[in-house]
Design a protein around this motif. Sequence first.
Motif, PDB file in Angstrom:
ATOM      1  N   LEU A   4       0.852  -1.177   0.000  1.00 34.00           N
ATOM      2  CA  LEU A   4       0.000   0.000   0.000  1.00 34.00           C
ATOM      3  C   LEU A   4       0.888   1.228   0.000  1.00 34.00           C
ATOM      4  CD1 LEU A   4      -2.919   1.189   0.326  1.00 34.00           C
ATOM      5  CD2 LEU A   4      -2.457   1.203   2.797  1.00 34.00           C
ATOM      6  N   PRO A  54      -4.039  -8.383  -2.153  1.00 33.99           N
ATOM      7  CA  PRO A  54      -4.291  -7.045  -2.679  1.00 33.99           C
ATOM      8  C   PRO A  54      -5.767  -6.661  -2.693  1.00 33.99           C
ATOM      9  CG  PRO A  54      -2.709  -8.176  -4.070  1.00 33.99           C
ATOM     10  CD  PRO A  54      -3.218  -9.179  -3.082  1.00 33.99           C
ATOM     11  N   ASP A  55      -6.654  -7.605  -2.988  1.00 30.54           N
ATOM     12  CA  ASP A  55      -8.088  -7.289  -3.023  1.00 30.54           C
ATOM     13  C   ASP A  55      -8.598  -6.807  -1.671  1.00 30.54           C
ATOM     14  OD1 ASP A  55      -8.274  -7.864  -5.692  1.00 30.54           O
ATOM     15  OD2 ASP A  55      -9.054  -9.892  -5.399  1.00 30.54           O
ATOM     16  N   ARG A  58      -7.576  -3.249  -1.341  1.00 25.04           N
ATOM     17  CA  ARG A  58      -8.373  -2.390  -2.226  1.00 25.04           C
ATOM     18  C   ARG A  58      -9.720  -2.046  -1.606  1.00 25.04           C
ATOM     19  NH1 ARG A  58      -6.279  -5.911  -6.036  1.00 25.04           N
ATOM     20  NH2 ARG A  58      -4.588  -4.961  -7.186  1.00 25.04           N
ATOM     21  N   ARG A  59     -10.315  -3.003  -0.889  1.00 22.12           N
ATOM     22  CA  ARG A  59     -11.596  -2.734  -0.225  1.00 22.12           C
ATOM     23  C   ARG A  59     -11.434  -1.710   0.904  1.00 22.12           C
ATOM     24  NH1 ARG A  59     -12.085  -8.298  -1.132  1.00 22.12           N
ATOM     25  NH2 ARG A  59     -11.449  -8.812   0.990  1.00 22.12           N
ATOM     26  N   GLN A  61      -8.865   0.647   1.049  1.00 19.91           N
ATOM     27  CA  GLN A  61      -8.180   1.841   0.562  1.00 19.91           C
ATOM     28  C   GLN A  61      -9.054   3.091   0.579  1.00 19.91           C
ATOM     29  OE1 GLN A  61      -6.924   1.279  -3.467  1.00 19.91           O
ATOM     30  NE2 GLN A  61      -6.661   3.437  -3.849  1.00 19.91           N
ATOM     31  N   SER A  62     -10.304   2.959   0.191  1.00 15.48           N
ATOM     32  CA  SER A  62     -11.180   4.132   0.100  1.00 15.48           C
ATOM     33  C   SER A  62     -11.458   4.759   1.464  1.00 15.48           C
ATOM     34  CB  SER A  62     -12.496   3.763  -0.587  1.00 15.48           C
ATOM     35  OG  SER A  62     -13.191   2.811   0.193  1.00 15.48           O
ATOM     36  N   GLN A  77      -2.938   4.164  -2.427  1.00 13.47           N
ATOM     37  CA  GLN A  77      -3.107   3.333  -3.612  1.00 13.47           C
ATOM     38  C   GLN A  77      -2.483   1.972  -3.359  1.00 13.47           C
ATOM     39  OE1 GLN A  77      -1.562   5.122  -7.157  1.00 13.47           O
ATOM     40  NE2 GLN A  77      -1.688   3.244  -8.319  1.00 13.47           N
ATOM     41  N   VAL A  78      -3.197   0.925  -3.720  1.00  7.65           N
ATOM     42  CA  VAL A  78      -2.646  -0.420  -3.644  1.00  7.65           C
ATOM     43  C   VAL A  78      -1.727  -0.595  -4.845  1.00  7.65           C
ATOM     44  CG1 VAL A  78      -3.172  -2.890  -3.628  1.00  7.65           C
ATOM     45  CG2 VAL A  78      -4.677  -1.274  -2.442  1.00  7.65           C
TER      46      VAL A  78
END
Length: 85
Positions: A4, A54-55, A58-59, A61-62, A77-78
């Motif tokens: 990340l 990574p997924d 990503r969930r 990250q926001s 950002q991933v």
Amino acid sequence: MADLWIGNVEESTSDDEIRDFLIKYGFPPFDQVMRYHGTGARPALVLTFHDTPPDALRRLQSRIHNMFWKSRTIVAQVMPEHDDS
């Protein structure tokens, strides 16, 4: 394993502060931190999570992307997957 990237982090922020901040927003503890100072205007970090896909990052990250933290708006950002061999 996932990385990340977090940009525009206050340079004096300790690893413990970063860990506590991320855990507060649901992230697992990171395993490694690499700091990139650049010109000093917008220091960045790359955090490595050995047991996190990574997924999953990503969930999450926001939750922190474009957040105002320690007098700066950080970006997250991933990073694309890579092979360390």
